[in-house]
Design a protein around this motif. Sequence first.
Motif, PDB file in Angstrom:
ATOM      1  N   TYR A  54       0.853  -1.191   0.000  1.00  0.00           N
ATOM      2  CA  TYR A  54       0.000   0.000   0.000  1.00  0.00           C
ATOM      3  C   TYR A  54       0.887   1.238   0.000  1.00  0.00           C
ATOM      4  CZ  TYR A  54      -3.448   3.461   1.517  1.00  0.00           C
ATOM      5  OH  TYR A  54      -4.250   4.568   1.606  1.00  0.00           O
ATOM      6  N   VAL A  55       0.697   2.065  -1.019  1.00  0.00           N
ATOM      7  CA  VAL A  55       1.440   3.323  -1.154  1.00  0.00           C
ATOM      8  C   VAL A  55       0.458   4.462  -0.901  1.00  0.00           C
ATOM      9  CG1 VAL A  55       2.818   4.778  -2.675  1.00  0.00           C
ATOM     10  CG2 VAL A  55       3.005   2.274  -2.826  1.00  0.00           C
ATOM     11  N   GLU A  56       0.642   5.165   0.208  1.00  0.00           N
ATOM     12  CA  GLU A  56      -0.298   6.221   0.590  1.00  0.00           C
ATOM     13  C   GLU A  56       0.354   7.580   0.372  1.00  0.00           C
ATOM     14  OE1 GLU A  56      -3.531   7.020   4.146  1.00  0.00           O
ATOM     15  OE2 GLU A  56      -1.552   6.256   4.688  1.00  0.00           O
ATOM     16  N   GLU A  57       0.121   8.151  -0.804  1.00  0.00           N
ATOM     17  CA  GLU A  57       0.615   9.496  -1.086  1.00  0.00           C
ATOM     18  C   GLU A  57      -0.377  10.548  -0.605  1.00  0.00           C
ATOM     19  OE1 GLU A  57       1.671   9.889  -5.156  1.00  0.00           O
ATOM     20  OE2 GLU A  57       3.118   8.237  -5.121  1.00  0.00           O
ATOM     21  N   THR A  58      -1.653  10.228  -0.684  1.00  0.00           N
ATOM     22  CA  THR A  58      -2.707  11.087  -0.148  1.00  0.00           C
ATOM     23  C   THR A  58      -3.409  10.325   0.965  1.00  0.00           C
ATOM     24  OG1 THR A  58      -3.037  12.123  -2.308  1.00  0.00           O
ATOM     25  CG2 THR A  58      -4.803  12.384  -0.678  1.00  0.00           C
ATOM     26  N   GLU A  59      -3.582  10.971   2.100  1.00  0.00           N
ATOM     27  CA  GLU A  59      -4.148  10.280   3.260  1.00  0.00           C
ATOM     28  C   GLU A  59      -5.568   9.798   2.960  1.00  0.00           C
ATOM     29  OE1 GLU A  59      -4.873  11.026   8.050  1.00  0.00           O
ATOM     30  OE2 GLU A  59      -4.018  12.601   6.779  1.00  0.00           O
ATOM     31  N   ASN A  60      -5.786   8.520   3.213  1.00  0.00           N
ATOM     32  CA  ASN A  60      -7.099   7.909   2.999  1.00  0.00           C
ATOM     33  C   ASN A  60      -7.353   6.942   4.154  1.00  0.00           C
ATOM     34  OD1 ASN A  60      -9.418   6.588   2.105  1.00  0.00           O
ATOM     35  ND2 ASN A  60      -8.762   6.569  -0.038  1.00  0.00           N
ATOM     36  N   PRO A  61      -7.822   7.460   5.284  1.00  0.00           N
ATOM     37  CA  PRO A  61      -7.959   6.614   6.483  1.00  0.00           C
ATOM     38  C   PRO A  61      -8.968   5.482   6.310  1.00  0.00           C
ATOM     39  CG  PRO A  61      -9.010   8.747   6.825  1.00  0.00           C
ATOM     40  CD  PRO A  61      -8.256   8.855   5.538  1.00  0.00           C
ATOM     41  N   VAL A  62      -9.998   5.697   5.509  1.00  0.00           N
ATOM     42  CA  VAL A  62     -11.015   4.654   5.332  1.00  0.00           C
ATOM     43  C   VAL A  62     -10.426   3.453   4.608  1.00  0.00           C
ATOM     44  CG1 VAL A  62     -13.235   4.095   4.289  1.00  0.00           C
ATOM     45  CG2 VAL A  62     -12.886   6.339   5.345  1.00  0.00           C
ATOM     46  N   PHE A  63      -9.738   3.717   3.514  1.00  0.00           N
ATOM     47  CA  PHE A  63      -9.178   2.615   2.729  1.00  0.00           C
ATOM     48  C   PHE A  63      -8.051   1.915   3.479  1.00  0.00           C
ATOM     49  CE2 PHE A  63      -6.491   0.817  -0.650  1.00  0.00           C
ATOM     50  CZ  PHE A  63      -7.438   0.049  -1.306  1.00  0.00           C
ATOM     51  N   SER A  64      -7.205   2.681   4.160  1.00  0.00           N
ATOM     52  CA  SER A  64      -6.110   2.065   4.916  1.00  0.00           C
ATOM     53  C   SER A  64      -6.640   1.215   6.065  1.00  0.00           C
ATOM     54  CB  SER A  64      -5.165   3.144   5.443  1.00  0.00           C
ATOM     55  OG  SER A  64      -5.856   4.051   6.288  1.00  0.00           O
ATOM     56  N   SER A  65      -7.707   1.683   6.722  1.00  0.00           N
ATOM     57  CA  SER A  65      -8.310   0.883   7.800  1.00  0.00           C
ATOM     58  C   SER A  65      -8.921  -0.397   7.255  1.00  0.00           C
ATOM     59  CB  SER A  65      -9.384   1.700   8.526  1.00  0.00           C
ATOM     60  OG  SER A  65      -8.827   2.859   9.108  1.00  0.00           O
ATOM     61  N   LEU A  66      -9.526  -0.302   6.082  1.00  0.00           N
ATOM     62  CA  LEU A  66     -10.118  -1.489   5.466  1.00  0.00           C
ATOM     63  C   LEU A  66      -9.046  -2.516   5.118  1.00  0.00           C
ATOM     64  CD1 LEU A  66     -12.604  -2.921   4.310  1.00  0.00           C
ATOM     65  CD2 LEU A  66     -12.263  -1.638   2.187  1.00  0.00           C
ATOM     66  N   LEU A  67      -7.922  -2.053   4.611  1.00  0.00           N
ATOM     67  CA  LEU A  67      -6.828  -2.972   4.297  1.00  0.00           C
ATOM     68  C   LEU A  67      -6.286  -3.645   5.556  1.00  0.00           C
ATOM     69  CD1 LEU A  67      -4.762  -1.041   1.589  1.00  0.00           C
ATOM     70  CD2 LEU A  67      -6.235  -3.023   1.258  1.00  0.00           C
ATOM     71  N   GLU A  68      -6.190  -2.893   6.639  1.00  0.00           N
ATOM     72  CA  GLU A  68      -5.700  -3.470   7.892  1.00  0.00           C
ATOM     73  C   GLU A  68      -6.643  -4.545   8.418  1.00  0.00           C
ATOM     74  OE1 GLU A  68      -5.074  -0.336  10.630  1.00  0.00           O
ATOM     75  OE2 GLU A  68      -3.373   0.546   9.547  1.00  0.00           O
ATOM     76  N   VAL A  69      -7.942  -4.297   8.306  1.00  0.00           N
ATOM     77  CA  VAL A  69      -8.915  -5.292   8.764  1.00  0.00           C
ATOM     78  C   VAL A  69      -8.809  -6.564   7.934  1.00  0.00           C
ATOM     79  CG1 VAL A  69     -11.377  -5.811   8.941  1.00  0.00           C
ATOM     80  CG2 VAL A  69     -10.510  -3.601   9.713  1.00  0.00           C
ATOM     81  N   LEU A  70      -8.706  -6.417   6.623  1.00  0.00           N
ATOM     82  CA  LEU A  70      -8.642  -7.582   5.743  1.00  0.00           C
ATOM     83  C   LEU A  70      -7.321  -8.331   5.868  1.00  0.00           C
ATOM     84  CD1 LEU A  70     -10.296  -6.173   2.493  1.00  0.00           C
ATOM     85  CD2 LEU A  70     -11.295  -7.703   4.185  1.00  0.00           C
ATOM     86  N   SER A  71      -6.285  -7.666   6.328  1.00  0.00           N
ATOM     87  CA  SER A  71      -4.994  -8.335   6.477  1.00  0.00           C
ATOM     88  C   SER A  71      -4.805  -8.938   7.865  1.00  0.00           C
ATOM     89  CB  SER A  71      -3.853  -7.352   6.187  1.00  0.00           C
ATOM     90  OG  SER A  71      -3.901  -6.259   7.090  1.00  0.00           O
ATOM     91  N   GLN A  72      -5.413  -8.336   8.884  1.00  0.00           N
ATOM     92  CA  GLN A  72      -5.208  -8.811  10.252  1.00  0.00           C
ATOM     93  C   GLN A  72      -6.304  -9.771  10.701  1.00  0.00           C
ATOM     94  OE1 GLN A  72      -4.784  -5.338  12.719  1.00  0.00           O
ATOM     95  NE2 GLN A  72      -2.960  -4.604  11.640  1.00  0.00           N
ATOM     96  N   GLU A  73      -7.555  -9.414  10.463  1.00  0.00           N
ATOM     97  CA  GLU A  73      -8.658 -10.236  10.945  1.00  0.00           C
ATOM     98  C   GLU A  73      -9.034 -11.330   9.946  1.00  0.00           C
ATOM     99  OE1 GLU A  73     -11.944  -7.859  12.108  1.00  0.00           O
ATOM    100  OE2 GLU A  73     -10.769  -6.565  13.443  1.00  0.00           O
ATOM    101  N   ASN A  74      -9.231 -10.961   8.685  1.00  0.00           N
ATOM    102  CA  ASN A  74      -9.652 -11.940   7.681  1.00  0.00           C
ATOM    103  C   ASN A  74      -8.489 -12.644   6.998  1.00  0.00           C
ATOM    104  OD1 ASN A  74     -12.228 -11.099   8.259  1.00  0.00           O
ATOM    105  ND2 ASN A  74     -12.403  -9.746   6.499  1.00  0.00           N
ATOM    106  N   GLU A  75      -7.288 -12.078   7.125  1.00  0.00           N
ATOM    107  CA  GLU A  75      -6.077 -12.648   6.524  1.00  0.00           C
ATOM    108  C   GLU A  75      -6.219 -12.836   5.014  1.00  0.00           C
ATOM    109  OE1 GLU A  75      -5.078 -16.202   8.585  1.00  0.00           O
ATOM    110  OE2 GLU A  75      -4.605 -15.176  10.462  1.00  0.00           O
ATOM    111  N   LEU A  76      -6.965 -11.931   4.386  1.00  0.00           N
ATOM    112  CA  LEU A  76      -7.078 -11.977   2.934  1.00  0.00           C
ATOM    113  C   LEU A  76      -5.817 -11.446   2.274  1.00  0.00           C
ATOM    114  CD1 LEU A  76      -8.768 -12.412   0.356  1.00  0.00           C
ATOM    115  CD2 LEU A  76      -9.681 -10.097   0.671  1.00  0.00           C
ATOM    116  N   PHE A  77      -5.253 -10.394   2.863  1.00  0.00           N
ATOM    117  CA  PHE A  77      -4.056  -9.768   2.311  1.00  0.00           C
ATOM    118  C   PHE A  77      -2.894  -9.907   3.283  1.00  0.00           C
ATOM    119  CE2 PHE A  77      -7.243  -6.676   0.281  1.00  0.00           C
ATOM    120  CZ  PHE A  77      -7.393  -7.505  -0.817  1.00  0.00           C
TER     121      PHE A  77
END
Length: 248
Positions: A54-77
């Motif tokens: 994930y390359v965050e050049e412009t802050e996007n807290p919603v999308f970054s939080s969604l990625l964290e959930v899918l990587s930590q809880e669901n282990e999709l990413f």
Amino acid sequence: MFKHIFIYRLKVLLRSKSMIFWTLFFPIALSILFYFAFSGLRTTDSFHSIPVAYVEETENPVFSSLLEVLSQENELFDLTVMDESTAKDALESNEITGYFQSKETVTLKVASNGMDQSILKSFLDRYEQTSATIERIALTSDLSALDWDALYEDTPVSINQTPISNSELDLILSFFYALIAMTCFYGGYFGLEEIIHIQGDLSKLGARLNISPVHKLKTLLYSLSASAFIVILEMSVFLLFLSTVLKV
């Protein structure tokens, strides 16, 4: 009389090549096709987390939080935060499947086509559609009255999943179960043949059977006994083939 009619109908039915083919040899051929078509599915690798950056050049807290959930809880990413140059190098060296880049909009960069890349693309498309829907609702509706805290409260679960056995579910077997059911269904053609055979207005043989001194019901039952014997014999051969030859 039973022995005579039984043996007579048995010989007649066994000489029907089309009936024997569709009720015995066709299911066997289809089971062999199923075996070679689906046997490789058992050896396929199980699902794994998709390595993504994930390359965050412009802050996007919603999308970054969604990625964290899918990587930590669901282990999709399998998520790693990188800068753009590092992400490009990792993509070229196949260390990651792709990377999301957040600027004015979120974009996806991949180096090839495949199942993992399709999952990433589907995820991003779903995110964009949902975001657009929420923005459209926010522009046309008054959301100030919503209780946002209540939306995130855990909903009580009233259904408990209890496995009925300790064995693992084998989805491949469902195809063979369906094939066994189809073979049983095909066995009904023997009974249909007996019904047609005894009708006096459909054939000369049926007319002779109807004027014979043997009761029509007895003739039908004796003939159906021969048909049932063949069906049971064919099903036994078919199940024996599945269990001993294909080892399903």
